[in-house]
Design a protein around this motif. Structure first.
Motif, mmCIF file in Angstrom:
data_model
loop_
_atom_site.group_PDB
_atom_site.id
_atom_site.type_symbol
_atom_site.label_atom_id
_atom_site.label_comp_id
_atom_site.label_asym_id
_atom_site.label_seq_id
_atom_site.Cartn_x
_atom_site.Cartn_y
_atom_site.Cartn_z
ATOM 1 N N PHE A 334 0.817 -1.220 0.000
ATOM 2 C CA PHE A 334 0.000 0.000 0.000
ATOM 3 C C PHE A 334 0.851 1.270 0.000
ATOM 4 C CE2 PHE A 334 -3.016 -3.129 1.555
ATOM 5 C CZ PHE A 334 -4.200 -2.752 0.927
ATOM 6 N N THR A 417 -4.472 -4.661 -2.304
ATOM 7 C CA THR A 417 -5.340 -5.585 -1.560
ATOM 8 C C THR A 417 -5.118 -7.022 -2.015
ATOM 9 O OG1 THR A 417 -7.006 -3.842 -1.330
ATOM 10 C CG2 THR A 417 -7.733 -6.113 -0.971
ATOM 11 N N TYR A 418 -4.950 -7.201 -3.317
ATOM 12 C CA TYR A 418 -4.669 -8.522 -3.872
ATOM 13 C C TYR A 418 -3.367 -9.088 -3.296
ATOM 14 C CZ TYR A 418 -4.146 -12.098 -7.545
ATOM 15 O OH TYR A 418 -4.015 -13.277 -8.233
ATOM 16 N N THR A 420 -2.067 -8.306 -0.409
ATOM 17 C CA THR A 420 -2.304 -8.617 1.003
ATOM 18 C C THR A 420 -2.962 -9.982 1.170
ATOM 19 O OG1 THR A 420 -2.530 -6.267 1.560
ATOM 20 C CG2 THR A 420 -3.488 -7.853 3.093
#
Length: 458
Positions: A334, A417-418, A420
């Motif tokens: 991020f 997010t992917y 993570t």
């Protein structure tokens, strides 16, 4: 009974450890490193080329976004074909030996890459060019599917199992070394040639150079004997006759743990070495040479941080070091993209170094963790299957998924997010896995060196 070939220098220690023959150990380290360096040089050349030029040369379209997706889809073929290589070569590695299989995989990878450099483009022969590219990419993946497991075993099975994290990291240094070489060649070519010359013929040089790496790798591997552990398995008649069946029937938890452990590192690696190129050029307007140069810094730092992480995993709990890397990587996914926006070059380069260090904390201990999930007689098969299955679930889909999730607006939040989610799967794999059991290796190593010394005494 045949005499093991590692010589009388390798002796069992009275403290329950194993003292390897230094000469053989260093040769095994070099052989492992050279093979995976070639493997990842080839894959890095294709990865970078997919992001920058192959879409236009082999999948022309009026929309650069569509061409990039097509090129990344072909990139995925190299991962999808890996399980075939893992099944075929992994089985052979546990039956006929590590060395013979590693010579075959090296040739398959190198020749396929060399031929890509000779391919005519879409403008010369139409769709046939794309078909041939996919076939050669498939062959590359088959070779890679059998290469990694054997390369890891080559360096680790010559070394002390109590120091496996460090010695097994030889194969792990290959990706940053190969990536460093690939990006270095591409940076040099983009700076030395005009854009027209690079797109016309300059890009081919990076693929053709793989032949030199093949020659060097063969020279080292042909001079090396098979590992002491495999020779001991052979002497005791303890080789697996049906290793694939055994892995799927007796090692299911171990295989699941090994597969899941690899997904996070594969996805994160694709983020900061592949997707970041197209993102930086298309969204941030940076030049190809600027981004490639920054990636070089990250790759160069990993040549140090990967073996360091492997060494740390020998000192501390291997799963703990690995898990620490997964957590930090999920966070950095991020933070990476905002650091690129309107940043000077040194900030971009530092971001790549941090990303490389996050990856190293996972990748350094990874080889040792994966192989020690399996019994020595099933290791080549088990490690190869884990490597290739994880490659399909992780690395194969990642660049394509990143491109789709980011969309035309290049939104990085779904991409991060992917990453993570992939790192969480890695943490699950680590929880399912087991810690190192050096005694499994020592029983073979001490039997091997003991019988060797007895033979020389007689």
């Amino acid at each position: 009974m045949s005499t093991p070939q590692n010589g009388p220098e390798a002796t069992p220690s009275p403290t329950g450890t194993y003292v390897p023959a230094k000469k053989d150990l260093y040769k095994a380290f070099a052989a492992s490193l050279s093979g995976t360096t070639l493997e990842w040089y080839d894959f890095a050349v294709y990865s970078v080329s997919s992001a920058l030029i192959l879409g236009q040369l082999f999948f022309p379209a009026s929309d650069p976004y569509a061409a990039t997706i097509a090129a990344f889809s072909t990139y995925a073929v190299g991962y999808i074909s890996r399980p075939l290589g893992g099944i075929v070569f992994g089985r052979l590695g546990d039956i006929i030996g590590r060395k013979k299989v590693l010579v075959a995989t090296l040739l398959l990878i190198g020749i396929s890459t060399f031929l890509i450099g000779l391919l005519p483009t879409y403008h010369s022969i139409g769709i046939t060019a794309a078909v041939l590219l996919v076939i050669l990419r498939f062959a590359q993946g088959v070779g890679v599917g059998g290469e990694w497991g054997g390369a890891v075993l080559l360096s680790s099975e010559f070394g002390d199992p109590n120091k496996r994290g460090f010695w097994a990291s030889a194969a792990q240094i290959g990706p940053p070394a190969g990536n460093l070489m690939a990006n270095g060649v591409l940076v040099g070519l983009t700076m030395a040639l005009s854009e027209d010359a690079f797109y016309s013929w300059g890009w081919r040089i990076t693929f053709l150079l793989s032949l030199a790496l093949v020659g060097f790798g063969l020279w080292i591997r042909l001079k090396l004997e098979d590992t002491p552990i495999f020779q001991s398995l052979q002497d005791k008649g303890d080789r697996a006759e049906r290793p694939i069946t055994e892995v799927f029937t007796t090692q299911r938890r171990q295989l699941t743990a090994a597969v899941l452990s690899r997904i996070g590192p594969d996805v994160f690696y694709a983020l900061y070495t592949v997707f970041i190129l197209s993102y930086s050029v298309q969204r941030e307007g940076l030049s190809n040479s600027t981004v490639l140069s920054a990636v070089l810094f990250g790759s160069a730092s990993q040549i140090i941080t990967i073996p360091l992480a492997g060494w740390l995993s020998d000192l501390f709990n291997r799963r703990l070091v690995y898990a620490t890397g997964a957590v930090i990587a999920a966070i950095w996914a991020f933070l990476l993209f905002p650091t690129i926006h309107s940043a000077p070059f040194w900030v971009l380069a530092l971001s790549m170094v941090v990303a490389g260090t996050c990856h190293s904390l996972m990748y350094g201990p990874q080889a040792a963790f994966v192989i020690e999930q399996f019994h020595p007689r099933l290791r080549y098969t088990g490690a190869s299957l884990a490597y290739t299955f994880a490659g399909v679930l992780g690395g194969a889909l990642a660049p394509l998924m990143f491109t789709v999730l980011a969309g035309r607006d290049q939104n990085f939040v779904p991409v991060a997010t992917y990453v993570t989610i992939a790192c969480v799967l890695t943490l699950v794999g680590l929880a399912l896995g087991r810690n190192s059991v050096p005694a499994e290796d020592l029983q073979y190593l001490q039997q091997s060196t003991g019988s060797d010394n007895e033979t020389h005494a007689n």
